[in-house]
Design a protein around this motif. Structure first.
Motif, short mmCIF file in Angstrom:
data_model
loop_
_atom_site.label_atom_id
_atom_site.label_comp_id
_atom_site.label_asym_id
_atom_site.label_seq_id
_atom_site.Cartn_x
_atom_site.Cartn_y
_atom_site.Cartn_z
N ASP A 189 36.38 33.79 -51.60
CA ASP A 189 37.77 33.33 -51.62
C ASP A 189 38.19 32.93 -53.04
O ASP A 189 39.37 32.93 -53.37
N LEU A 190 37.19 32.58 -53.85
CA LEU A 190 37.49 32.18 -55.23
C LEU A 190 36.31 32.56 -56.11
O LEU A 190 35.15 32.34 -55.75
N LYS A 249 39.46 20.61 -52.23
CA LYS A 249 38.30 20.92 -51.41
C LYS A 249 37.07 21.28 -52.27
O LYS A 249 35.99 21.53 -51.74
N VAL A 250 37.27 21.31 -53.59
CA VAL A 250 36.18 21.66 -54.50
C VAL A 250 35.38 20.40 -54.78
O VAL A 250 35.89 19.43 -55.34
N PHE A 266 32.83 31.38 -54.44
CA PHE A 266 33.05 30.32 -53.47
C PHE A 266 33.78 30.85 -52.24
O PHE A 266 34.61 31.77 -52.35
N ASN A 267 33.48 30.23 -51.11
CA ASN A 267 34.19 30.54 -49.86
C ASN A 267 34.67 29.26 -49.21
O ASN A 267 34.02 28.21 -49.30
N ILE A 268 35.80 29.33 -48.54
CA ILE A 268 36.33 28.19 -47.79
C ILE A 268 35.62 28.13 -46.45
O ILE A 268 35.61 29.10 -45.67
N GLU A 269 35.04 26.98 -46.20
CA GLU A 269 34.36 26.74 -44.92
C GLU A 269 34.78 25.37 -44.42
O GLU A 269 34.33 24.35 -44.94
N ASN A 272 32.76 26.02 -50.56
CA ASN A 272 31.32 26.06 -50.81
C ASN A 272 30.94 27.17 -51.77
O ASN A 272 31.48 28.29 -51.70
N LYS A 273 29.98 26.87 -52.61
CA LYS A 273 29.48 27.89 -53.54
C LYS A 273 28.56 28.85 -52.80
O LYS A 273 27.59 28.43 -52.15
N VAL A 274 28.86 30.14 -52.90
CA VAL A 274 28.04 31.17 -52.27
C VAL A 274 26.92 31.61 -53.21
O VAL A 274 25.78 31.80 -52.80
N LYS A 275 27.28 31.73 -54.51
CA LYS A 275 26.29 32.22 -55.47
C LYS A 275 26.76 31.90 -56.88
O LYS A 275 27.96 31.90 -57.17
#
Length: 884
Positions: free
Chosen positions: A557-558, A587-588, A523-526, A531-534
Motif C-alpha cells: 500500500d506504501l 497509522k505509521v 508497507f501494508n495497511i492491516e 505494517n512493514k512487509v519488507k
C-alpha cells in the motif's frame, strides 16, 4: 568567477587542485611575488605565496586589558623565511602602531591599516623576529576582540572571534589557516577578571588592582583557532572528568545556566570522541564560555569554546528541544577540536569539510552518547530539510567551491555547507560500512595531526580504509550541485510484485546521476496499523535500477525508498503511496518514517502538487493524535509557516484566513491544556505564535498577569517577553505599557533586545519608518546586535501593507546599503528586509533588481535571488489554492 553558477567547471576544479598542490611547494614564487592588493582581504594566491616562504612560526603575545574601549598589545613574531630579497606582509587591522622592530632594529612602519609591508632590506634568510607594539579600539560587531558592557551592572566582558580572518583585529600575524603556529601569551587585566585561552594559566602575578596572567606555549594552531576571553566571568569547575572542565558566563545571567547539563554532555562527548577517533583529546583542559552579541551559534576555539548566550540561557527549566540543541552544539564544537583544530584545512575552500564533518559527528555523538537517542530524527526534520531547500534554490552550489579570497570565505556558508555535507558523509558511511568509515577517520587524524590537510587527504584515508576508489563519488557529490529525486514504479499481479524499479531524476542544471545506498521499505495497511512487509538495502545508480529481489513480495500500500534516511535524495511518492500517506499517516508506528511522510506532504505543497488548504485539512485532522515531541515540532512549524503564507496571500480579513486562524488557535490551546511536560510547552509556544484574535490575546494577557493559570505551565521570563511581543504585534490595549513595565524588572541585555522587538513589531507606520531609518543609518551608534533584533520583526507576514509602503525604497537603496555595510550586516538585512510580498508586482520588482543590480556584493546578490525565488513560490502556492 560567478559563485552563483550551480556547477563548478572542470577548469575551476583543475585550478583549485593546482593551487592546493602549489601551496605545498617551497619553491613557489621565489623570484616574483604579486603585489598585494590594498584592501583588507587576502587572496588564496597571495596566502600560498606567503606560506611558501614562511615557516616555523611562533607568536609571543603581550596584552594590556582594562575596562576601557582601547587595549594595548605587542606581537613578537618569530619565523623562518625563504627568499628574503622581496618584501613580506604582516596582517594588522586598524591599529595605531607605536613601535616596529625587525630583527632588533627600529623600522618606520609602511602600514595601510590592513597590513604592514616589511621591506626586503630588513629581512634575512632563515630566522627572523618582528615585534609590533600598538593600541586599538575593541570591536563591537562580534569580530576581533569584542567588548561588551553589561547594562545590568556595567561590568565589562571581552571575547575574541577570529574566523575567517579577524585575528588581525587583535594582534599582528600571518592571518591564514595554513601558517600554523605556537602561541605564548601574557595578559595584564583587572584583578577580579578571569582570562581564558587555549592553555590554562601557568602562573598569575598580582600587582595591586592588576594581575598579569602567563600562559604556556600552545600546540600548533591555525590563527582562527586561537582565542582570548577576559572579564569578571562567573566560573564553575568540574575536575572529576579525564580533563579539567570549566564553564564561564556573565555574572548577571549566571542563574540562567545549569552547569550540570554542560558538564554532563561535555564529559559524555569527550569519552565518545576519544573512543570513536582512536585519538586522545589534543589539549590539556576544556573551557566553554557563554558570550553576548555573538554572531553565530558557537565557535570551536581550541580548548576555549564560545557559545552565543541567547541560544543557551534559560529563565526556568530548559525545554527538551533546547537541551538537545545544547548537547548537539557542544558535540559540534567538540568534534572540531580534532577535525579542524588538530587537523586543519589548508584554505577556506575546505571550510565545508570542517563544518559538514562536525555536523555529522555532532548528530552521531548526540544520538549514541547522550539521552537524545532520536538525534538523527531531529537532524532530518531540521538541518537536513534546510539542506534540501538550499540545494533546490537558485543559489545552490557544489559542496566544495573555490574561495578566491578571505572576502569570499563565508559566501557559501549555508545548509549545503553544513547539513548537505553531513548527509553526504553519512550516506558514505553506509556505502563503505560504519567500521570502515571510522577506521578511515582515525587514519586521517593520525597521519595529519597538527598539520594542514586538503580534501584529497581525507578522501584518500577513506579510500585506503575501504580499498575502494572514491574519485567518482567525490566528483558526483562534492563538485556537482543540486538534489536528485527518486521514485519507484512497481507492477502487481494477483497481489504480488512482478516488476519493481527505482527511477532517478537528476537536478536540471547539472544532470548528474549519483550512486547511493538506500533502504527500500514496503508497507501494508492491516487494521489500524501500517505494517512493514519488507525492507531491503539497495545501491541504485543511473536513471533506472531494477530490483528483481522484490519480485513475488506482497503488493504494498506504501513504498518508501529512503527508509531510515540513509541517503540524501528527494523522495517522490508514487500515487498509491501518496494517497496512503494522506489518509493513514498516523497509522505509521515508526516515528522517523512518520516524520518523512509528513515532510512529503509538506514538500508537495512547496512543489505545487498539493494545495495548501488540502495540506491544512490533513494536518488539522491528524496532528492532535501525535505524541512524538520531534514530529510535533516539525508539523507545528509547518502550520505556523502555513499561517504566514495565508496572511501574505489573502491578508488577515479574508474569510478563510480568519476561519483558519481561529482553528489554529483552538488547536494549539486545546492541546496545551490536554498535554503535560515538554509537549505542553511545545503546544503553548505554538499558541503564542499563532494567536491573533481578540479573545485569544485576552487569554494571553490573563496568563501574563496571573489572572489565569495552566497547571504545569510556568510563565518564565522568556515566555513573558514572547507574550508581550505577540500582544504588541496585534496592538492589544496597553501593550506599550507592558513593555515599559517589563523592562523595569528585566533590564538585562536579553530584556533590552526583547523590548526592541516588542516595540518594532507593532503595526504602526511611524514606528516602522523610525526603525527603518535607524537600520539604514550607517553612522548610527546603536550596537549591531540590537539593530539585528529590530530587523527580524520589522515587517511580519500580516503586515504586508506596511511592508509595501517602503518596498520600493528598500529595493532602490539596496546597492547603497550594501556598499555602506559589511557582510555580517547585509546577511541579516538580506534575509529580513528585502521585500517579499507574495504578488506579481513584488516578483517583478525583485526580478528587475536581480537583472540590473550588478554592483552589489556576491552575498547580497545571493540574498536577492533567494528572495525572488521565495516570492515566486508564494505566488505559486497562492495560485494552487482552491478556495473562494
Amino acid at each position: 568567477m560567478n559563485l552563483f553558477r550551480p556547477v563548478v567547471s572542470s577548469f575551476f576544479i583543475l585550478l583549485l587542485s593546482a593551487c592546493q598542490l602549489s601551496g605545498n611547494s617551497k619553491d613557489e614564487n621565489k623570484s616574483t611575488v604579486q603585489q598585494r592588493a590594498e584592501n583588507a582581504y587576502l587572496s588564496q594566491e597571495q596566502a600560498f605565496s606567503r606560506s611558501a616562504r614562511v615557516s616555523n612560526v611562533n607568536y609571543n603575545l603581550e596584552f594590556s586589558l582594562s575596562e576601557k574601549s582601547v587595549f594595548a598589545a605587542t606581537s613578537h613574531i618569530n619565523f623562518q623565511l625563504d627568499n628574503a630579497n622581496i618584501p613580506l606582509t604582516i596582517d594588522l587591522n586598524d591599529a595605531q602602531i607605536t613601535q616596529l622592530l625587525v630583527n632588533g632594529k627600529a623600522v618606520t612602519p609602511k602600514y595601510n591599516q590592513w597590513f604592514i609591508t616589511l621591506p626586503a632590506n630588513v629581512l634575512v634568510e632563515g630566522d627572523n623576529k618582528v615585534s609590533v607594539s600598538f593600541t586599538r579600539e575593541h570591536s563591537t560587531d562580534g569580530e576581533g576582540l569584542h567588548r561588551f558592557q553589561d547594562p545590568v551592572d556595567d561590568k565589562v566582558y571581552l571575547y575574541s572571534h577570529f574566523e575567517p580572518a579577524a585575528a588581525q583585529q587583535m594582534f599582528a600575524l600571518f592571518d591564514q589557516p595554513d601558517l600554523k603556529a605556537t602561541y605564548t601569551m601574557s595578559v595584564s587585566a583587572p584583578a577580579d577578571w578571569s582570562v581564558i585561552t587555549a592553555m590554562k594559566e601557568s602562573r598569575v602575578e598580582k600587582k595591586g588592582q592588576v594581575n598579569t596572567w602567563y600562559f604556556a606555549e600552545t600546540p600548533k594552531l591555525s590563527p582562527y583557532n586561537f582565542s582570548l576571553h577576559a572579564g569578571p566571568y562567573k566560573v564553575w569547575e568540574d575536575n572529576n572528568a579525564k580533563y579539567p572542565l570549566r564553564l564561564f558566563v556573565r555574572q548577571s545571567v549566571a542563574d540562567q545556566v545549569k552547569p550540570s547539563d554542560w558538564f554532563q554532555y561535555t564529559t559524555q562527548g569527550i569519552t565518545f570522541f576519544e573512543s570513536y577517533y582512536g585519538v586522545d583529546y589534543p589539549f590539556a583542559k576544556y573551557d566553554q564560555v557563554l558570550v553576548p552579541d555573538f554572531l553565530y551559534g558557537a565557535m570551536e576555539n581550541a580548548a576555549a569554546i564560545t557559545f552565543a548566550e541567547g541560544s543557551f540561557l534559560t529563565n526556568g527549566e530548559m525545554s527538551k528541544s533546547k537541551r538537545e540543541r545544547l548537547a548537539n552544539v557542544i558535540m559540534h564544537e567538540m568534534a572540531h577540536q580534532w577535525f579542524g583544530n588538530l587537523v586543519t584545512m589548508k584554505w577556506w575552500n575546505g571550510l565545508w569539510l570542517n563544518e559538514s564533518f562536525a555536523a555529522f559527528m555532532a548528530t552521531l555523538a548526540t544520538a549514541e552518547a547522550t539521552e537524545f537517542t532520536a538525534a538523527w530524527r531531529t537532524f532530518y526534520a531540521g538541518g537536513k530539510q534546510g539542506a534540501y531547500r538550499a540545494d533546490q534554490s537558485v543559489t545552490t552550489h557544489p559542496i566544495e567551491v573555490p574561495i578566491p579570497s578571505t572576502a569570499n570565505a563565508f559566501d557559501n556558508i549555508d545548509a549545503i555547507t553544513y547539513s548537505k555535507g553531513a548527509s553526504a558523509l553519512n550516506q558514505l558511511r553506509f556505502l563503505l560500512g560504519k567500521e570502515t568509515f571510522r577506521q578511515g577517520i582515525h587514519q586521517y587524524l593520525s597521519e595529519n595531526a597538527y598539520k594542514n590537510a586538503v580534501l584529497d587527504d581525507f578522501i584518500g584515508s577513506l579510500a585506503k580504509a575501504s580499498n575502494r576508489n572514491l574519485d567518482t563519488w567525490k566528483e558526483q557529490w562534492l563538485y556537482n550541485a543540486g538534489v536528485n529525486t527518486i521514485n519507484v514504479r512497481f507492477e502487481c499481479v494477483n497481489n504480488v510484485i512482478t516488476h519493481f524499479e527505482i527511477n532517478q531524476t537528476p537536478d536540471e542544471a547539472t544532470q548528474t546521476l549519483r550512486e547511493q545506498k538506500i533502504q527500500l521499505a514496503l508497507f501494508n495497511i492491516e487494521g489500524n496499523k501500517l505494517n512493514k512487509v519488507k525492507s531491503l538495502p539497495y545501491i541504485y545508480n543511473g536513471k533506472t535500477t531494477k530490483v528483481t529481489e522484490l519480485n513475488g513480495v506482497q503488493c504494498p500500500d506504501l513504498v518508501y525508498p529512503n527508509y531510515e534516511d540513509w541517503g540524501f535524495v528527494k523522495v517522490q511518492l508514487d500515487d498509491k503511496s501518496f494517497e496512503t500517506a494522506k489518509e493513514h499517516v498516523n497509522k505509521v508506528e515508526d516515528p522517523l518514517l512518520r516524520s518523512m511522510l509528513w515532510q512529503s506532504l509538506w514538500d508537495s505543497v512547496r512543489d505545487g502538487q498539493l494545495a495548501l488548504n488540502s495540506y491544512l485539512d490533513v494536518a488539522l485532522k491528524n496532528i492532535s493524535e501525535e505524541q512524538d515531541y520531534t514530529i510535533l515540532g516539525q508539523v507545528i512549524g509547518q502550520l505556523e509557516l502555513s499561517k504566514s503564507y495565508l496572511n501574505k496571500i489573502y491578508g488577515t480579513n479574508h474569510t478563510y484566513v480568519k476561519s483558519m486562524a481561529l482553528k489554529l488557535e483552538q488547536l494549539a490551546w486545546n492541546n496545551t491544556v490536554h498535554h503535560s511536560g515538554n509537549n505542553m510547552r511545545r503546544w503553548f509556544d505554538a499558541y503564542v505564535n499563532v494567536t491573533s484574535t481578540k479573545d485569544s490575546l485576552t487569554n494571553l494577557h490573563e496568563l501574563l498577569t496571573g489572572k489565569k493559570v495552566i497547571d504545569g505551565l510556568v510563565i518564565n521570563q522568556d515566555l513573558r517577553w514572547d507574550i508581550i511581543k505577540q500582544l504588541s504585534r496585534f496592538q492589544y490595549n496597553g501593550a506599550d505599557k507592558l513593555i515599559a513595565k517589563e523592562l523595569e524588572s528585566d533590564g538585562s541585555d536579553t530584556g533590552l533586545k526583547s523590548a526592541i522587538e516588542a516595540e518594532v513589531i507593532v503595526p504602526n507606520k511611524a514606528t516602522k519608518d523610525n526603525w527603518l531609518a535607524k537600520i539604514h543609518d550607517s553612522n548610527t551608534d546603536m550596537q549591531f546586535s540590537k539593530l539585528r533584533s529590530a530587523m527580524t520583526v520589522l515587517y511580519t507576514s500580516e503586515q504586508n501593507n506596511l511592508s509595501e509602503l517602503t518596498a520600493e525604497q528598500r529595493i532602490n537603496t539596496l546597492v547603497a546599503i550594501d556598499a555602506a555595510n559589511d557582510h555580517t550586516f547585509m546577511r541579516n538585512y538580506g534575509r529580513y528586509l528585502i521585500p517579499m510580498n507574495c504578488s506579481e508586482q513584488s516578483v517583478q520588482r525583485l526580478q528587475k533588481a536581480a537583472n540590473t543590480f550588478t554592483d552589489i556584493s556576491s552575498g547580497t546578490k545571493r540574498s536577492l535571488l533567494m528572495a525572488l525565488q521565495s516570492d515566486e513560490r508564494c505566488v505559486m502556492i497562492k495560485n494552487k489554492m482552491n478556495i473562494q
